[in-house]
Design a protein around this motif. Structure first.
Motif, PDB file in Angstrom:
ATOM      1  N   PRO A 123      94.902  33.485  69.717  1.00 37.36           N
ATOM      2  CA  PRO A 123      96.343  33.424  69.968  1.00 37.36           C
ATOM      3  C   PRO A 123      96.732  32.883  71.353  1.00 37.36           C
ATOM      4  O   PRO A 123      97.803  32.280  71.503  1.00 37.36           O
ATOM      5  N   ASP A 124      95.874  33.081  72.373  1.00 41.68           N
ATOM      6  CA  ASP A 124      96.219  32.629  73.722  1.00 41.68           C
ATOM      7  C   ASP A 124      95.583  31.276  74.074  1.00 41.68           C
ATOM      8  O   ASP A 124      95.497  30.909  75.245  1.00 41.68           O
ATOM      9  N   TYR A 125      95.152  30.530  73.069  1.00 39.06           N
ATOM     10  CA  TYR A 125      94.482  29.244  73.280  1.00 39.06           C
ATOM     11  C   TYR A 125      95.322  28.307  74.160  1.00 39.06           C
ATOM     12  O   TYR A 125      94.855  27.836  75.205  1.00 39.06           O
ATOM     13  N   LEU A 126      96.549  28.026  73.760  1.00 44.70           N
ATOM     14  CA  LEU A 126      97.392  27.088  74.510  1.00 44.70           C
ATOM     15  C   LEU A 126      97.727  27.631  75.892  1.00 44.70           C
ATOM     16  O   LEU A 126      97.613  26.913  76.891  1.00 44.70           O
ATOM     17  N   GLU A 127      98.129  28.872  75.958  1.00 46.87           N
ATOM     18  CA  GLU A 127      98.521  29.458  77.234  1.00 46.87           C
ATOM     19  C   GLU A 127      97.372  29.436  78.239  1.00 46.87           C
ATOM     20  O   GLU A 127      97.536  29.020  79.390  1.00 46.87           O
ATOM     21  N   ARG A 128      96.195  29.839  77.798  1.00 48.72           N
ATOM     22  CA  ARG A 128      95.070  29.931  78.737  1.00 48.72           C
ATOM     23  C   ARG A 128      94.578  28.550  79.166  1.00 48.72           C
ATOM     24  O   ARG A 128      94.319  28.320  80.353  1.00 48.72           O
ATOM     25  N   LEU A 129      94.455  27.612  78.236  1.00 46.22           N
ATOM     26  CA  LEU A 129      93.922  26.306  78.590  1.00 46.22           C
ATOM     27  C   LEU A 129      94.896  25.483  79.446  1.00 46.22           C
ATOM     28  O   LEU A 129      94.491  24.812  80.396  1.00 46.22           O
ATOM     29  N   ILE A 130      96.176  25.525  79.107  1.00 47.52           N
ATOM     30  CA  ILE A 130      97.157  24.784  79.915  1.00 47.52           C
ATOM     31  C   ILE A 130      97.237  25.376  81.315  1.00 47.52           C
ATOM     32  O   ILE A 130      97.319  24.651  82.315  1.00 47.52           O
ATOM     33  N   SER A 131      97.194  26.700  81.408  1.00 51.79           N
ATOM     34  CA  SER A 131      97.206  27.360  82.718  1.00 51.79           C
ATOM     35  C   SER A 131      95.975  26.959  83.527  1.00 51.79           C
ATOM     36  O   SER A 131      96.064  26.657  84.725  1.00 51.79           O
ATOM     37  N   PHE A 132      94.813  26.926  82.888  1.00 52.03           N
ATOM     38  CA  PHE A 132      93.560  26.525  83.545  1.00 52.03           C
ATOM     39  C   PHE A 132      93.666  25.079  84.033  1.00 52.03           C
ATOM     40  O   PHE A 132      93.264  24.756  85.166  1.00 52.03           O
ATOM     41  N   LEU A 133      94.223  24.212  83.228  1.00 54.18           N
ATOM     42  CA  LEU A 133      94.372  22.803  83.590  1.00 54.18           C
ATOM     43  C   LEU A 133      95.305  22.625  84.775  1.00 54.18           C
ATOM     44  O   LEU A 133      94.983  21.934  85.756  1.00 54.18           O
ATOM     45  N   GLU A 134      96.472  23.268  84.725  1.00 53.30           N
ATOM     46  CA  GLU A 134      97.469  23.083  85.787  1.00 53.30           C
ATOM     47  C   GLU A 134      97.058  23.780  87.077  1.00 53.30           C
ATOM     48  O   GLU A 134      97.295  23.258  88.171  1.00 53.30           O
ATOM     49  N   ARG A 135      96.445  24.922  86.976  1.00 50.00           N
ATOM     50  CA  ARG A 135      96.024  25.665  88.162  1.00 50.00           C
ATOM     51  C   ARG A 135      94.976  24.907  88.972  1.00 50.00           C
ATOM     52  O   ARG A 135      94.943  24.975  90.206  1.00 50.00           O
ATOM     53  N   ASN A 136      94.132  24.136  88.269  1.00 50.20           N
ATOM     54  CA  ASN A 136      93.047  23.412  88.938  1.00 50.20           C
ATOM     55  C   ASN A 136      93.295  21.909  89.032  1.00 50.20           C
ATOM     56  O   ASN A 136      92.397  21.165  89.436  1.00 50.20           O
ATOM     57  N   ASP A 137      94.507  21.483  88.665  1.00 48.83           N
ATOM     58  CA  ASP A 137      94.877  20.066  88.728  1.00 48.83           C
ATOM     59  C   ASP A 137      93.861  19.210  87.976  1.00 48.83           C
ATOM     60  O   ASP A 137      93.307  18.244  88.508  1.00 48.83           O
ATOM     61  N   LEU A 138      93.620  19.551  86.708  1.00 51.62           N
ATOM     62  CA  LEU A 138      92.613  18.878  85.892  1.00 51.62           C
ATOM     63  C   LEU A 138      93.239  17.805  85.010  1.00 51.62           C
ATOM     64  O   LEU A 138      94.427  17.852  84.694  1.00 51.62           O
ATOM     65  N   ASP A 139      92.397  16.870  84.593  1.00 52.12           N
ATOM     66  CA  ASP A 139      92.806  15.864  83.614  1.00 52.12           C
ATOM     67  C   ASP A 139      92.361  16.236  82.205  1.00 52.12           C
ATOM     68  O   ASP A 139      92.772  15.610  81.232  1.00 52.12           O
ATOM     69  N   LEU A 140      91.514  17.258  82.112  1.00 48.94           N
ATOM     70  CA  LEU A 140      90.993  17.722  80.830  1.00 48.94           C
ATOM     71  C   LEU A 140      90.564  19.172  80.990  1.00 48.94           C
ATOM     72  O   LEU A 140      89.886  19.510  81.954  1.00 48.94           O
TER      73      LEU A 140
END
Length: 245
Positions: free
Chosen positions: A41-58
């Protein structure tokens, strides 16, 4: 998608090898979910947060596999700690990490980068095309990360395309070897241990192809012709040599 207006759901009734990004012009990110798989259930929330928090491209998550025949759900790949990598760091540690960004699913990608990526040579492959497309995408990335989670559930069943014989599958095995070798050479990390590792990967892919050919509903003559083509291919001889002391 019905609950949150910033989530756009697009469903394809037929399987596609690539995604048409003209449908994502107004979205910064996209992700892929195969029709028989599911997310935590938290797939989108956790991955997008991980991406934005670390300034990632993937951003990539681990995977749990559900084996339908045995009714078993188990971890397929998962890291103990999250990692953030440059392209070169990924190339240096490729044998240890390559399975994580080897599929279009279980990741959040940036639409702008995807639209600017050249996928020539990765389209129309009978097998492994998504791994090579992800490699092409990673070539455009500054940093990408793998979270220490397993938020994607991969459903394994006998009727999956992955487990069906295709007469073009060995050609895909050859392309698979060549593109991975090209990526490692690009970063000057195709050293002898990685060369031997890639040979083993190719032999494993070749064995899977031969296993599917054995059980395929084709004539004995067709099976023998394909076996001869595989045995006589120059890459087969390369893969069967061991250059490590």
């Amino acid at each position: 998608a019905a609950q949150y207006p910033w989530v756009k759901l697009i469903r394809y009734e037929k399987n596609r090898k690539t995604i048409d990004c003209t449908e994502y012009l107004n979205t910064p990110y996209f992700t892929v979910l195969d029709s028989d798989d599911w997310w935590e259930p938290d797939y989108l929330e956790r991955l997008i947060s991980f991406l934005e928090r670390n300034d990632l491209d993937l951003a990539v998550t681990g995977t749990k596999q559900y084996i339908q025949k045995q009714d078993v759900n188990q971890v397929m790949r998962k890291l103990a700690q999250p990692v953030v990598l440059t392209q070169r760091q990924f190339a240096q540690n490729y044998p240890q990490l390559w399975t994580f960004p080897s599929t279009a699913w279980a990741s959040i990608q940036k639409t702008s980068i995807y639209k600017g990526t050249d996928f020539t040579g990765t389209l129309g492959l009978a097998y492994g095309g998504d791994t090579l497309q992800m490699l092409q995408y990673i070539k455009q990335c500054s940093h990408f990360g793998i979270d220490n989670s397993a938020l994607y559930h991969y459903h394994i069943h006998p009727k999956s395309v992955t487990y069906q014989y295709n007469p073009r599958r060995f050609d895909a095995n050859i392309a698979y070897y060549g593109k991975i070798k090209e990526f490692l050479e690009l970063h000057q990390t195709f050293d002898p241990p990685k060369q031997e590792w890639l040979k083993r990967v190719h032999l494993s892919s070749m064995a899977a192809t031969l296993g599917l050919l054995r059980d395929a509903q084709v004539t004995a003559e067709e099976k023998l012709t394909e076996c001869a083509r595989i045995v006589e291919h120059p890459l087969t001889a390369v893969a069967l040599t061991n250059d490590c002391e």
